[in-house]
Design a protein around this motif. Structure first.
Motif, PDB file in Angstrom:
ATOM      1  N   ARG A 110     -57.635 -41.462 -27.516  1.00 29.41           N
ATOM      2  CA  ARG A 110     -58.584 -40.923 -26.541  1.00 29.41           C
ATOM      3  C   ARG A 110     -59.548 -39.959 -27.220  1.00 29.41           C
ATOM      4  NH1 ARG A 110     -53.939 -39.510 -22.261  1.00 29.41           N
ATOM      5  NH2 ARG A 110     -52.625 -39.862 -24.035  1.00 29.41           N
ATOM      6  N   PRO A 111     -60.705 -39.714 -26.625  1.00 27.93           N
ATOM      7  CA  PRO A 111     -61.673 -38.797 -27.243  1.00 27.93           C
ATOM      8  C   PRO A 111     -61.258 -37.342 -27.086  1.00 27.93           C
ATOM      9  CG  PRO A 111     -62.507 -39.567 -25.141  1.00 27.93           C
ATOM     10  CD  PRO A 111     -61.231 -40.328 -25.403  1.00 27.93           C
ATOM     11  N   VAL A 112     -61.852 -36.479 -27.902  1.00 35.03           N
ATOM     12  CA  VAL A 112     -61.729 -35.030 -27.741  1.00 35.03           C
ATOM     13  C   VAL A 112     -63.123 -34.483 -27.463  1.00 35.03           C
ATOM     14  CG1 VAL A 112     -59.673 -34.778 -29.156  1.00 35.03           C
ATOM     15  CG2 VAL A 112     -61.894 -34.590 -30.209  1.00 35.03           C
ATOM     16  N   PHE A 113     -63.165 -33.336 -26.818  1.00 31.82           N
ATOM     17  CA  PHE A 113     -64.426 -32.798 -26.325  1.00 31.82           C
ATOM     18  C   PHE A 113     -64.637 -31.369 -26.812  1.00 31.82           C
ATOM     19  CE2 PHE A 113     -62.615 -35.753 -23.279  1.00 31.82           C
ATOM     20  CZ  PHE A 113     -63.644 -36.666 -23.125  1.00 31.82           C
ATOM     21  N   ARG A 163     -61.125 -29.520 -26.808  1.00 35.78           N
ATOM     22  CA  ARG A 163     -60.367 -29.910 -25.613  1.00 35.78           C
ATOM     23  C   ARG A 163     -59.975 -31.377 -25.761  1.00 35.78           C
ATOM     24  NH1 ARG A 163     -60.058 -26.762 -21.387  1.00 35.78           N
ATOM     25  NH2 ARG A 163     -61.260 -24.860 -21.387  1.00 35.78           N
ATOM     26  N   ASP A 164     -58.724 -31.664 -25.386  1.00 37.01           N
ATOM     27  CA  ASP A 164     -58.277 -33.052 -25.460  1.00 37.01           C
ATOM     28  C   ASP A 164     -58.668 -33.795 -24.182  1.00 37.01           C
ATOM     29  OD1 ASP A 164     -56.453 -32.204 -23.564  1.00 37.01           O
ATOM     30  OD2 ASP A 164     -54.703 -32.394 -24.858  1.00 37.01           O
ATOM     31  N   ALA A 165     -58.204 -35.029 -24.033  1.00 43.54           N
ATOM     32  CA  ALA A 165     -58.585 -35.856 -22.891  1.00 43.54           C
ATOM     33  C   ALA A 165     -58.060 -35.298 -21.569  1.00 43.54           C
ATOM     34  CB  ALA A 165     -58.075 -37.280 -23.084  1.00 43.54           C
ATOM     35  N   HIS A 166     -57.019 -34.466 -21.628  1.00 45.53           N
ATOM     36  CA  HIS A 166     -56.468 -33.839 -20.422  1.00 45.53           C
ATOM     37  C   HIS A 166     -57.134 -32.501 -20.131  1.00 45.53           C
ATOM     38  CE1 HIS A 166     -53.355 -36.863 -20.384  1.00 45.53           C
ATOM     39  NE2 HIS A 166     -53.059 -36.566 -21.638  1.00 45.53           N
ATOM     40  N   GLN A 167     -58.197 -32.171 -20.874  1.00 42.39           N
ATOM     41  CA  GLN A 167     -58.942 -30.917 -20.757  1.00 42.39           C
ATOM     42  C   GLN A 167     -58.086 -29.692 -21.093  1.00 42.39           C
ATOM     43  OE1 GLN A 167     -62.297 -30.726 -20.335  1.00 42.39           O
ATOM     44  NE2 GLN A 167     -62.097 -32.901 -20.619  1.00 42.39           N
TER      45      GLN A 167
END
Length: 185
Positions: free
Chosen positions: A69-72, A123-127
């Motif tokens: 999954r992406p990271v933000f 931040r990971d995909a789960h914020q």
């Protein structure tokens, strides 16, 4: 005076065993949840490539997202040290340099670094917010700033409401109405 009936010993052992198994189950579930949250964050590899230069003086900071999954919101935090020329006093300043809004799954980025790099937050995909210390190479979970901000704003809202109610009671009292309650501090 009648004797108290405490029930049978097997019933007590059953209740204690049930409570113990419930606590053990909750502990295991929470531990596994934390492990799953950390798994995605640990798949983001961050390292400094000192041999390669981004431009004439800055080292290269590399990020590789091996998670599915992406990271933000990838942000580089740099500490700048300086000395005041007149007083000779030293001071430090923490600067934030946004690197990437999104790092897709499987992507590798080559970004400009700084000689004063301290840590990277993302931040990971789960914020969930994470912090990676570049010097010690330690990944830690950041406190949730939104939750802290929400708690503070709720506290100030309660304070404003309490003040409003006390003022309304004082106005009523000054108008000849009921007695005002004592203000709690």
């Amino acid at each position: 005076m009648a004797a108290i009936d405490w029930g049978s010993v097997p019933t007590w052992f059953s209740a204690i065993g049930t409570t113990g198994s419930l606590i053990a189950t909750l502990t295991i579930v929470l531990r596994d949840r934390r492990k799953d949250e950390r798994e995605d964050a640990a798949c983001l590899a961050i390292w400094v490539d000192p041999d390669e230069k981004f431009d004439s003086w800055r080292p290269v900071l590399r990020l590789h997202n091996a998670a599915g999954r992406p990271v933000f919101d990838v942000i580089l935090h740099c500490v700048w040290f300086d000395r005041d020329v007149e007083t000779g006093e030293r001071w430090t300043e923490m600067r934030r340099e946004p690197l990437a809004a999104v790092v897709r799954a499987g992507a590798e980025l080559k970004l400009p670094g700084s000689y004063y790099m301290d840590h990277v937050t993302f931040r990971d995909a789960h914020q969930v917010a994470w912090r990676y210390d570049l010097e010690n190479k330690i990944l830690t979970r950041e406190p949730d700033r939104l939750l802290i901000r929400t708690c503070r704003s709720t506290q100030s809202w309660v304070r404003r409401q309490r003040t409003r109610v006390v003022r309304a009671w004082r106005r009523r009292r000054s108008d000849g109405g009921e007695a005002a309650p004592e203000e709690a501090s």
